[in-house]
Motif scaffolding. Structure first.
Motif, mmCIF file in Angstrom:
data_model
loop_
_atom_site.group_PDB
_atom_site.id
_atom_site.type_symbol
_atom_site.label_atom_id
_atom_site.label_comp_id
_atom_site.label_asym_id
_atom_site.label_seq_id
_atom_site.Cartn_x
_atom_site.Cartn_y
_atom_site.Cartn_z
ATOM 1 N N THR A 1 0.749 -1.072 -0.048
ATOM 2 C CA THR A 1 0.055 0.156 0.076
ATOM 3 C C THR A 1 0.894 1.295 -0.122
ATOM 4 O O THR A 1 0.308 2.384 -0.061
ATOM 5 C CB THR A 1 -0.865 -0.146 1.456
ATOM 6 N N ARG A 2 2.209 1.232 0.234
ATOM 7 C CA ARG A 2 2.963 2.230 0.303
ATOM 8 C C ARG A 2 4.505 2.182 -0.573
ATOM 9 O O ARG A 2 4.854 1.133 -0.398
ATOM 10 C CB ARG A 2 3.388 2.558 1.740
ATOM 11 N N GLY A 3 4.641 3.104 -1.642
ATOM 12 C CA GLY A 3 5.901 2.945 -2.053
ATOM 13 C C GLY A 3 5.787 2.164 -3.477
ATOM 14 O O GLY A 3 4.780 1.743 -3.821
ATOM 15 N N LEU A 4 6.819 2.259 -4.202
ATOM 16 C CA LEU A 4 6.871 1.170 -5.512
ATOM 17 C C LEU A 4 8.007 0.121 -5.177
ATOM 18 O O LEU A 4 8.859 0.289 -4.647
ATOM 19 C CB LEU A 4 7.096 2.117 -6.477
ATOM 20 N N LEU B 1 9.203 -3.875 -4.805
ATOM 21 C CA LEU B 1 8.886 -4.878 -4.048
ATOM 22 C C LEU B 1 9.593 -4.591 -2.640
ATOM 23 O O LEU B 1 10.596 -3.900 -2.611
ATOM 24 C CB LEU B 1 9.532 -6.389 -4.458
ATOM 25 N N SER B 2 8.982 -4.786 -1.801
ATOM 26 C CA SER B 2 9.442 -4.680 -0.414
ATOM 27 C C SER B 2 9.331 -5.839 0.808
ATOM 28 O O SER B 2 8.601 -6.579 0.513
ATOM 29 C CB SER B 2 8.734 -3.346 0.096
ATOM 30 N N LYS B 3 10.267 -5.405 1.577
ATOM 31 C CA LYS B 3 10.009 -6.780 2.811
ATOM 32 C C LYS B 3 9.572 -5.967 4.168
ATOM 33 O O LYS B 3 9.715 -6.681 5.104
ATOM 34 C CB LYS B 3 11.510 -7.503 2.916
ATOM 35 N N ASN B 4 9.491 -4.605 4.064
ATOM 36 C CA ASN B 4 8.963 -4.186 5.471
ATOM 37 C C ASN B 4 7.499 -4.007 5.518
ATOM 38 O O ASN B 4 6.605 -3.640 4.709
ATOM 39 C CB ASN B 4 9.354 -2.395 4.931
ATOM 40 N N PRO B 5 7.074 -4.661 6.765
ATOM 41 C CA PRO B 5 5.629 -4.861 6.763
ATOM 42 C C PRO B 5 4.852 -3.566 6.746
ATOM 43 O O PRO B 5 3.619 -3.411 6.753
ATOM 44 C CB PRO B 5 5.576 -5.387 8.365
ATOM 45 N N GLN B 6 5.639 -2.350 7.110
ATOM 46 C CA GLN B 6 4.814 -1.111 7.321
ATOM 47 C C GLN B 6 4.479 -0.610 5.852
ATOM 48 O O GLN B 6 3.770 0.225 5.727
ATOM 49 C CB GLN B 6 6.024 0.135 7.725
ATOM 50 N N ASP B 7 4.953 -1.162 4.751
ATOM 51 C CA ASP B 7 4.705 -0.797 3.354
ATOM 52 C C ASP B 7 3.377 -1.684 2.960
ATOM 53 O O ASP B 7 3.069 -1.485 1.871
ATOM 54 C CB ASP B 7 5.875 -1.175 2.291
ATOM 55 N N PHE B 8 2.904 -2.284 3.674
ATOM 56 C CA PHE B 8 1.766 -3.237 3.312
ATOM 57 C C PHE B 8 0.436 -3.010 4.136
ATOM 58 O O PHE B 8 0.403 -2.421 5.425
ATOM 59 C CB PHE B 8 2.128 -4.567 3.585
ATOM 60 N N GLY B 9 -0.786 -3.482 3.704
ATOM 61 C CA GLY B 9 -1.838 -3.440 4.657
ATOM 62 C C GLY B 9 -2.977 -4.062 4.133
ATOM 63 O O GLY B 9 -2.570 -5.027 3.246
ATOM 64 N N SER B 10 -4.095 -4.133 4.539
ATOM 65 C CA SER B 10 -5.141 -4.696 4.361
ATOM 66 C C SER B 10 -4.714 -6.232 4.616
ATOM 67 O O SER B 10 -5.275 -7.098 3.863
ATOM 68 C CB SER B 10 -5.611 -4.849 2.715
ATOM 69 N N TRP B 11 -4.258 -6.616 5.680
ATOM 70 C CA TRP B 11 -4.072 -7.859 6.050
ATOM 71 C C TRP B 11 -5.078 -8.640 6.346
ATOM 72 O O TRP B 11 -6.275 -8.475 6.714
ATOM 73 C CB TRP B 11 -3.327 -7.622 7.694
ATOM 74 N N GLY B 12 -4.758 -10.002 5.898
ATOM 75 C CA GLY B 12 -5.865 -11.006 6.190
ATOM 76 C C GLY B 12 -5.809 -11.498 7.688
ATOM 77 O O GLY B 12 -5.148 -11.006 8.620
ATOM 78 N N GLN B 13 -6.633 -12.474 7.962
ATOM 79 C CA GLN B 13 -6.854 -12.783 9.397
ATOM 80 C C GLN B 13 -5.880 -13.963 9.946
ATOM 81 O O GLN B 13 -5.617 -14.283 11.019
ATOM 82 C CB GLN B 13 -8.095 -13.626 9.537
ATOM 83 N N GLY B 14 -4.778 -14.424 8.767
ATOM 84 C CA GLY B 14 -4.052 -15.454 9.038
ATOM 85 C C GLY B 14 -4.292 -16.672 8.933
ATOM 86 O O GLY B 14 -5.594 -17.230 9.266
ATOM 87 N N THR B 15 -3.498 -17.465 8.808
ATOM 88 C CA THR B 15 -3.582 -19.111 8.689
ATOM 89 C C THR B 15 -2.541 -19.782 9.482
ATOM 90 O O THR B 15 -1.094 -19.487 9.285
ATOM 91 C CB THR B 15 -3.660 -19.614 7.554
ATOM 92 N N GLN B 16 -2.573 -20.611 10.671
ATOM 93 C CA GLN B 16 -1.638 -21.255 11.420
ATOM 94 C C GLN B 16 -0.902 -22.454 10.589
ATOM 95 O O GLN B 16 -1.713 -23.285 9.815
ATOM 96 C CB GLN B 16 -2.363 -21.785 12.416
ATOM 97 N N VAL B 17 0.471 -22.278 10.708
ATOM 98 C CA VAL B 17 1.152 -23.418 10.131
ATOM 99 C C VAL B 17 2.138 -23.931 11.397
ATOM 100 O O VAL B 17 2.718 -23.065 11.897
ATOM 101 C CB VAL B 17 2.139 -22.763 8.984
ATOM 102 N N THR B 18 1.876 -25.275 11.491
ATOM 103 C CA THR B 18 2.724 -25.995 12.611
ATOM 104 C C THR B 18 3.512 -26.952 11.923
ATOM 105 O O THR B 18 2.894 -27.924 11.277
ATOM 106 C CB THR B 18 1.730 -26.549 13.813
ATOM 107 N N VAL B 19 4.656 -27.044 12.039
ATOM 108 C CA VAL B 19 5.838 -27.936 11.927
ATOM 109 C C VAL B 19 6.205 -28.799 12.838
ATOM 110 O O VAL B 19 7.192 -28.129 13.745
ATOM 111 C CB VAL B 19 6.792 -27.377 10.762
ATOM 112 N N SER B 20 5.947 -30.109 12.964
ATOM 113 C CA SER B 20 6.405 -30.852 13.901
ATOM 114 C C SER B 20 7.765 -31.674 13.592
ATOM 115 O O SER B 20 8.117 -31.946 12.470
ATOM 116 C CB SER B 20 5.276 -32.043 14.451
ATOM 117 N N SER B 21 8.702 -31.732 14.687
ATOM 118 C CA SER B 21 9.937 -32.215 14.565
ATOM 119 C C SER B 21 9.882 -34.044 14.552
ATOM 120 O O SER B 21 8.852 -34.446 14.931
ATOM 121 C CB SER B 21 10.961 -31.784 15.507
#
Length: 125
Positions: free
Chosen positions: A100-103, A105-125
């Motif tokens: 949502t901010r700048g031009l 590709l970016s890795k800064n979370p501050q440059d992004f918006g409209s976040w989804g609710q998330g999905t849990q990923v669990t990796v067992s050893s």
């Protein structure tokens, strides 16, 4: 305003694979750069991968490079994260977001918006 819904998370053994999906509705999805982030308990939200609006450019965190692949289907308004060779340290809630901010590709979370609710990923050893 873009609405995002992630899916595809779950429990998997180390070395396994999962494919996350992020379905978008609202504004013109095909014009938006997108990103995936993850957040483990007690940690900050970390960058995972990003993809340009047309899919021609991608960007990965060093920790997932060679194991994860970000892609998108603009006809389906969906961005994907294919995760292979999963490790216990990949365990987190995974979020997709719109740039949502700048031009470029970016890795800064501050440059992004409209976040989804998330999905849990669990990796067992």
């Amino acid at each position: 305003q873009v609405q995002l819904v992630e899916s595809g998370g779950g429990l998997v053994q180390a070395g396994g694979s999962l494919r996350l999906s992020c379905a978008a509705s609202g504004r013109t999805f095909s014009m938006l750069d997108m990103g995936w982030f993850r957040q483990a308990p007690g940690n900050e939200r970390d960058f995972v991968a990003a993809i340009s609006w047309g899919g021609g450019s991608t960007y990965y965190a060093d920790s997932v490079k060679g194991r994860f692949t970000i892609s998108r289907d603009n006809t389906q308004n969906t961005v994907y994260l294919q995760m292979n060779s999963l490790k216990p340290e990949d365990t987190a809630v995974y979020y997709c977001a719109v740039r949502t901010r700048g031009l470029g590709l970016s890795k800064n979370p501050q440059d992004f918006g409209s976040w989804g609710q998330g999905t849990q990923v669990t990796v067992s050893s």
